[in-house]
Scaffold this motif. Structure first.
Motif: not given
Ligand code: ZN
Ligand code: MG
Length: 395
Positions: A282, A286, A325, A327, A351
């Motif tokens: 993640d 990001h 989820h 990202t 996300h």
């Molecule tokens: Zn995140």
């Protein structure tokens, strides 16, 4: 008259020589792309062949749930490309997709995403182990514990961070790290390995939860070498005071920690529940850092390999790999699985709501086919264990 003829000639020439509407792709002619960076893994890793599960509808004794935080299908495909076409992801034959929206946002965060998977309750972004009415909901880890299973978690973030917190804690907000740390004392989790020691022994309330853990029979170990040598039954393993470093600096911790957790938990004759998180997939996404992303995916895939090798032996372990989820809105724009080159681009710094893959191996793995809501992963795990739902509070 002469001018009209010239214009006509030029127009015809343009139509045949150039792509004035930019629709050459209709004839297989593509516009030239801007050059972008390509990334490769420094070291290709070996992937062992896992025999397909052939045990039929056997009862599930153990569940190993691996969560790649923020891991969409393209992240997986980047991992496949980077390791020259061969990964543990490809050894699963029961695959599906999870729809990840939270109760209040189409784009979930890891707290609501984790809570959906851990409790079967859709909740609001930021909420940990509680439903939309802020009522605590039992987690699969707690239910497994209550039913005599050994339980554990291994993560590459702080152990108090949103994803692991969703499995053991019930708090109004994911940022309540000290309260979340305190919730570790409310269960009988047998093994946890991750960062975040500070939330236990350097607290605003002055409590030292490491002493409390010791009193509950845990060995507190805060260096990797001794964690890997541990041979007891109850382990609180800290690999960092705060968040562990990214994969380039962290090195090989997730894989030996996974092996160690499986080794400890599998001593319980009633079976176990283990959650493993590739937490920093993640964060690489990001950061829109495709180079770091393929390394985190490779690290996570190797941990999947350890889970599969264990599951292959006993025939009574269900291995599930999924994400909370996606990202980064990540896309593998181009690449080469002979050279391992990945050319990836990101459409987002955040996300995205796109569905994420689910991979399953072992007994009950066929339940994970199709497209379903993330909360169904909890229901499917509960069903796989053969636990009933009656004592679970739901909205
Ligand atoms: Zn995140
Ligand atoms: Mg996470």
């Amino acid at each position: 008259m002469k001018l009209a003829k010239i214009i006509f000639t030029i127009s015809i020439a343009l139509i045949f020589s150039t792509d004035i509407l930019g629709q050459g792709y209709k004839d297989g002619k593509y516009s030239k792309e801007k050059e972008s960076d390509v990334f490769v893994l420094e070291k290709i890793y070996e992937v062992q062949k896992i025999s397909p599960y052939k045990g039929g509808d056997k009862p599930v004794k153990n569940i190993i749930l691996l969560i790649g935080d923020g891991m969409g299908s393209s992240h997986v495909f980047a991992g496949i490309t980077a390791n020259k076409g061969d990964t543990y992801f490809q050894q699963f034959t029961n695959n599906g997709y999870s729809r990840t929206a939270s109760a209040n946002k189409y784009k979930t965060d890891s707290a609501a995403g984790g809570t959906a998977i851990s409790t079967g309750a859709k909740t609001n972004n930021g909420s940990v182990g509680i439903d939309v009415n802020n009522k605590p909901v039992e987690t699969i880890l707690e239910i497994a514990d209550k039913n005599g299973k050994a339980t554990g978690m291994v993560v590459t973030s702080s152990i108090t961070h949103a994803t692991p917190a969703s499995f053991i804690s019930h708090q109004l907000h994911r940022k309540m790290y000290e309260e979340i740390a305190h919730d570790f004392l409310s269960t009988d989790i047998d093994v946890f390995i991750g960062g975040g020691k500070n939330n236990f022994d350097d607290r605003n309330d002055g409590l030292n939860l490491l002493d409390s853990l010791k009193n509950k029979g845990y060995s507190i170990i805060d260096n990797e070498r001794d964690i890997m040598k541990f041979s007891g039954d109850k382990l609180a393993g800290f690999i960092a005071d705060g968040h562990p470093k990214g994969i380039s600096e962290r090195g090989n911790v997730l894989v030996p920690s996974t092996t160690k957790a499986i080794e400890i938990l599998s001593k319980n004759e009633n079976g176990f529940f283990l959650m493993i998180e590739g937490s920093q997939i993640d964060w690489a996404a990001h950061d829109n850092d495709a180079g770091e992303l393929i390394k985190e995916i490779a690290d996570f895939d190797k941990a999947i390999g350890e889970a599969l090798k264990f599951a292959e032996k006993g025939g009574n372990t269900l291995v599930i790999v999924t994400a909370d989820h996606e990202t980064g809105g990540f896309i593998v724009k181009d690449g080469n699985d002979k050279t391992g080159e990945v050319d990836g681009v990101f459409a987002s710094k955040s996300h995205t709501p796109t569905m994420v893959p689910v991979f399953a191996y072992g007994p009950s793995a066929d339940k994970f086919r199709g497209i379903y809501l993330n909360i169904e992963i909890f229901n499917k795990m509960l069903e796989a264990y053969g636990f009933n739902k009656t004592n679970i509070s739901k909205k």
